[in-house]
Design a protein around this motif. Structure first.
Motif, PDB file in Angstrom:
ATOM      1  N   UNK A   4      -8.071   5.380  58.126  1.00 41.70           N
ATOM      2  CA  UNK A   4      -8.543   5.799  56.788  1.00 41.70           C
ATOM      3  C   UNK A   4      -8.815   7.078  56.494  1.00 41.70           C
ATOM      4  N   UNK A   5      -7.549   7.633  56.711  1.00 42.78           N
ATOM      5  CA  UNK A   5      -7.141   8.700  56.751  1.00 42.78           C
ATOM      6  C   UNK A   5      -6.715   8.358  54.654  1.00 42.78           C
ATOM      7  N   UNK A   6      -6.986   9.455  53.672  1.00 42.04           N
ATOM      8  CA  UNK A   6      -6.366   9.802  52.400  1.00 42.04           C
ATOM      9  C   UNK A   6      -5.580  10.770  52.211  1.00 42.04           C
ATOM     10  N   UNK A   7      -4.430  10.775  51.534  1.00 43.95           N
ATOM     11  CA  UNK A   7      -3.193  11.407  50.792  1.00 43.95           C
ATOM     12  C   UNK A   7      -3.856  11.820  49.748  1.00 43.95           C
TER      13      UNK A   7
ATOM     14  N   UNK B 176      -6.970  13.299  60.489  1.00 41.14           N
ATOM     15  CA  UNK B 176      -7.184  13.948  59.569  1.00 41.14           C
ATOM     16  C   UNK B 176      -8.113  12.556  58.109  1.00 41.14           C
ATOM     17  N   UNK B 177      -9.395  13.559  57.463  1.00 41.52           N
ATOM     18  CA  UNK B 177      -9.510  12.182  56.797  1.00 41.52           C
ATOM     19  C   UNK B 177      -8.711  12.633  55.289  1.00 41.52           C
ATOM     20  N   UNK B 178      -8.486  14.002  54.977  1.00 39.86           N
ATOM     21  CA  UNK B 178      -7.760  13.903  53.806  1.00 39.86           C
ATOM     22  C   UNK B 178      -6.759  14.519  54.326  1.00 39.86           C
ATOM     23  N   UNK B 179      -5.260  14.578  53.688  1.00 38.50           N
ATOM     24  CA  UNK B 179      -3.856  15.291  54.171  1.00 38.50           C
ATOM     25  C   UNK B 179      -3.619  15.987  52.433  1.00 38.50           C
ATOM     26  N   UNK B 180      -3.582  17.036  52.139  1.00 32.89           N
ATOM     27  CA  UNK B 180      -2.380  17.687  50.719  1.00 32.89           C
ATOM     28  C   UNK B 180      -1.223  17.652  51.126  1.00 32.89           C
ATOM     29  N   UNK B 181      -0.509  17.949  50.582  1.00 37.06           N
ATOM     30  CA  UNK B 181       0.481  18.158  50.512  1.00 37.06           C
ATOM     31  C   UNK B 181       0.934  18.526  49.557  1.00 37.06           C
ATOM     32  N   UNK B 182       1.304  19.984  49.883  1.00 33.85           N
ATOM     33  CA  UNK B 182       1.533  21.635  48.745  1.00 33.85           C
ATOM     34  C   UNK B 182       2.800  22.489  49.304  1.00 33.85           C
ATOM     35  N   UNK B 183       3.396  21.113  49.510  1.00 32.75           N
ATOM     36  CA  UNK B 183       4.797  22.161  49.896  1.00 32.75           C
ATOM     37  C   UNK B 183       5.771  21.646  48.376  1.00 32.75           C
ATOM     38  N   UNK B 184       6.923  22.731  48.331  1.00 32.31           N
ATOM     39  CA  UNK B 184       7.633  21.775  47.179  1.00 32.31           C
ATOM     40  C   UNK B 184       8.577  21.033  47.563  1.00 32.31           C
ATOM     41  N   UNK B 185       8.944  20.383  45.974  1.00 31.30           N
ATOM     42  CA  UNK B 185      10.063  18.962  46.304  1.00 31.30           C
ATOM     43  C   UNK B 185      10.956  19.147  47.932  1.00 31.30           C
TER      44      UNK B 185
ATOM     45  N   UNK C 241      -1.009  25.673  48.409  1.00 30.62           N
ATOM     46  CA  UNK C 241      -1.560  25.404  49.568  1.00 30.62           C
ATOM     47  C   UNK C 241      -2.505  27.124  50.079  1.00 30.62           C
ATOM     48  N   UNK C 242      -2.364  27.674  49.537  1.00 33.99           N
ATOM     49  CA  UNK C 242      -2.863  28.768  49.727  1.00 33.99           C
ATOM     50  C   UNK C 242      -4.553  28.970  48.908  1.00 33.99           C
ATOM     51  N   UNK C 243      -4.211  28.394  47.701  1.00 34.50           N
ATOM     52  CA  UNK C 243      -5.330  27.965  46.763  1.00 34.50           C
ATOM     53  C   UNK C 243      -6.443  27.533  47.112  1.00 34.50           C
ATOM     54  N   UNK C 244      -6.150  26.205  47.973  1.00 34.22           N
ATOM     55  CA  UNK C 244      -7.390  24.740  48.347  1.00 34.22           C
ATOM     56  C   UNK C 244      -7.697  25.399  49.986  1.00 34.22           C
ATOM     57  N   UNK C 245      -6.773  26.108  50.296  1.00 28.83           N
ATOM     58  CA  UNK C 245      -6.817  26.051  51.765  1.00 28.83           C
ATOM     59  C   UNK C 245      -8.205  27.670  52.024  1.00 28.83           C
ATOM     60  N   UNK C 246      -7.984  28.319  50.984  1.00 31.12           N
ATOM     61  CA  UNK C 246      -8.486  29.506  51.436  1.00 31.12           C
ATOM     62  C   UNK C 246      -9.805  28.979  50.567  1.00 31.12           C
ATOM     63  N   UNK C 247     -10.061  28.379  49.558  1.00 30.36           N
ATOM     64  CA  UNK C 247     -11.443  27.887  48.430  1.00 30.36           C
ATOM     65  C   UNK C 247     -12.335  27.035  49.993  1.00 30.36           C
TER      66      UNK C 247
ATOM     67  N   UNK D 258      -9.968  18.519  57.063  1.00 27.54           N
ATOM     68  CA  UNK D 258      -8.930  18.799  56.120  1.00 27.54           C
ATOM     69  C   UNK D 258      -7.849  18.907  56.596  1.00 27.54           C
ATOM     70  N   UNK D 259      -6.604  18.501  56.842  1.00 28.12           N
ATOM     71  CA  UNK D 259      -5.293  18.599  56.705  1.00 28.12           C
ATOM     72  C   UNK D 259      -4.056  18.672  55.449  1.00 28.12           C
ATOM     73  N   UNK D 260      -3.802  20.267  55.420  1.00 21.65           N
ATOM     74  CA  UNK D 260      -2.850  20.908  54.680  1.00 21.65           C
ATOM     75  C   UNK D 260      -1.715  21.671  55.152  1.00 21.65           C
ATOM     76  N   UNK D 261      -0.708  20.645  54.721  1.00 22.91           N
ATOM     77  CA  UNK D 261       1.084  21.264  54.931  1.00 22.91           C
ATOM     78  C   UNK D 261       1.403  21.876  53.535  1.00 22.91           C
ATOM     79  N   UNK D 262       1.649  23.290  53.628  1.00 20.96           N
ATOM     80  CA  UNK D 262       2.859  23.650  52.981  1.00 20.96           C
ATOM     81  C   UNK D 262       1.570  24.961  52.320  1.00 20.96           C
ATOM     82  N   UNK D 263       2.491  26.436  52.276  1.00 22.68           N
ATOM     83  CA  UNK D 263       1.412  27.456  51.991  1.00 22.68           C
ATOM     84  C   UNK D 263       1.870  28.578  51.348  1.00 22.68           C
ATOM     85  N   UNK D 264       2.137  27.425  49.829  1.00 23.81           N
ATOM     86  CA  UNK D 264       2.928  27.801  48.938  1.00 23.81           C
ATOM     87  C   UNK D 264       1.661  28.817  47.655  1.00 23.81           C
ATOM     88  N   UNK D 265       1.491  28.678  46.748  1.00 24.36           N
ATOM     89  CA  UNK D 265       0.997  29.613  46.212  1.00 24.36           C
ATOM     90  C   UNK D 265      -1.022  28.364  46.078  1.00 24.36           C
TER      91      UNK D 265
END
Length: 304
Positions: free
Chosen positions: A95-98, A69-78, A15-21, A6-13
């Motif tokens: 096979x990456x899911x966005x 990554x099998x899953x990429x989560x975008x968690x940035x500001x627009x 991004x941290x929430x899901x990354x920490x979990x 899993x890759x996460x881009x964006x460490x706002x509220x």
């Protein structure tokens, strides 16, 4: 296929929430936070905290070569989406899911146009009251991620992500009509984010009867009216559904736009009132409340 990396881009509220979990549910080497070199140095020197707990993240720069990554989560500001889309290139495989947790109703279109809509699931993050101040993120309500295809939920991608979320105990809900769900969340953001910003308050101010709650609901009703012209047709039942969600949030919590105002940085005003005003012009529909909100918040931002 099974979701492993899993890759996460964006460490706002969020991004941290899901990354920490996720950091507590999958091996550290399988979770990557994508960030530029300067941000990574800051994160490592200052630390990132979630409800007082130091986050143990693996950081990678956009130019590093990694296993897809099998899953990429975008968690940035627009405003950061374009750079984030390009910054995720080295993490994309066949096979990456966005998944996008961004506010508004347009991020999926931009991600899909760049990488292909076959890789994309539509998503709405709702019910969380996470607040980030400097390197500290706090929340009372974790909320849920609602996702599905643009239309329908009976596809391998949806099943794959649902199985993964069950495995890692990520609260979620499937929705076969994600466009309507996104418009409902957009309606909520237009009312809540902008009203709390203008009143320089918190969720508690709009949870009680008064001028702030009246303004919030009036701004939401303008979205509801426009939705009918866009073929979505939000109803009073939809309005009440989202108001009920507002009333579950921590009264001390603050939406992202209020946090932007406090930090004296440019907000997502164009994404909220800006979009409403433009849609109003498109359909010849008056949007006086959002017109006023746009002017007032623009004035605040000019003072930064």
């Amino acid at each position: 296929m099974e979701i492993k990396n899993v890759s996460i881009i964006g460490l706002g509220a969020l991004g941290i929430l899901y990354g920490h979990h996720l950091s507590k549910k999958i091996p550290k080497e399988n979770l990557r936070i994508i960030a530029d070199k300067g941000r990574i140095e800051k994160y490592r020197s200052e630390g990132i905290y979630c409800n007082g707990e130091l986050c143990d993240f693996q950081y990678v720069t956009p130019d590093e070569s990694v296993e897809p990554a099998d899953l990429i989560i975008f968690a940035v500001k627009y405003s950061g989406l374009d750079n984030a889309i390009k910054g995720a290139e080295n993490h994309v495989g066949d096979n990456t899911i966005f998944l996008s947790t961004l506010n508004g109703i347009s991020s999926e279109g931009e991600i899909g146009a760049y990488y292909g809509f076959d890789k994309l699931l539509y998503c709405v993050a709702q019910g969380m009251d996470a607040v980030k101040e400097k390197n500290q993120q706090t929340y009372d309500n974790f909320g849920i991620l609602c996702f599905g295809e643009k239309e329908g939920i009976d596809t391998p991608k949806v099943e794959q992500l649902a199985d993964f979320f069950k495995e890692v105990e990520m609260p979620f809900e499937l929705d076969a009509n994600m466009i309507r769900r996104q418009w409902g969340k957009f309606m909520l953001n237009v009312g809540v984010n902008q009203t709390v910003a203008v009143f320089e308050s918190d969720y508690g101010e709009i949870q009680k009867d008064g001028k702030a709650r009246e303004m919030m609901i009036s701004a939401m009703r303008e979205v509801m009216t426009l939705s009918k012209y866009e073929g979505i047709d939000l109803t009073e039942e939809d309005l009440q559904y989202w108001l009920d969600i507002v009333d579950t949030l921590s009264p001390r919590g603050k939406p992202s736009m209020r946090q932007d105002m406090e930090a004296k940085r440019k907000s997502e005003l164009d994404l909220f009132a800006g979009t409403v005003v433009e849609l109003g012009k498109k359909h010849g529909v008056g949007t006086p409340v959002n017109d006023q909100l746009y002017l007032r918040i623009s004035e605040i931002e000019r003072g930064f």
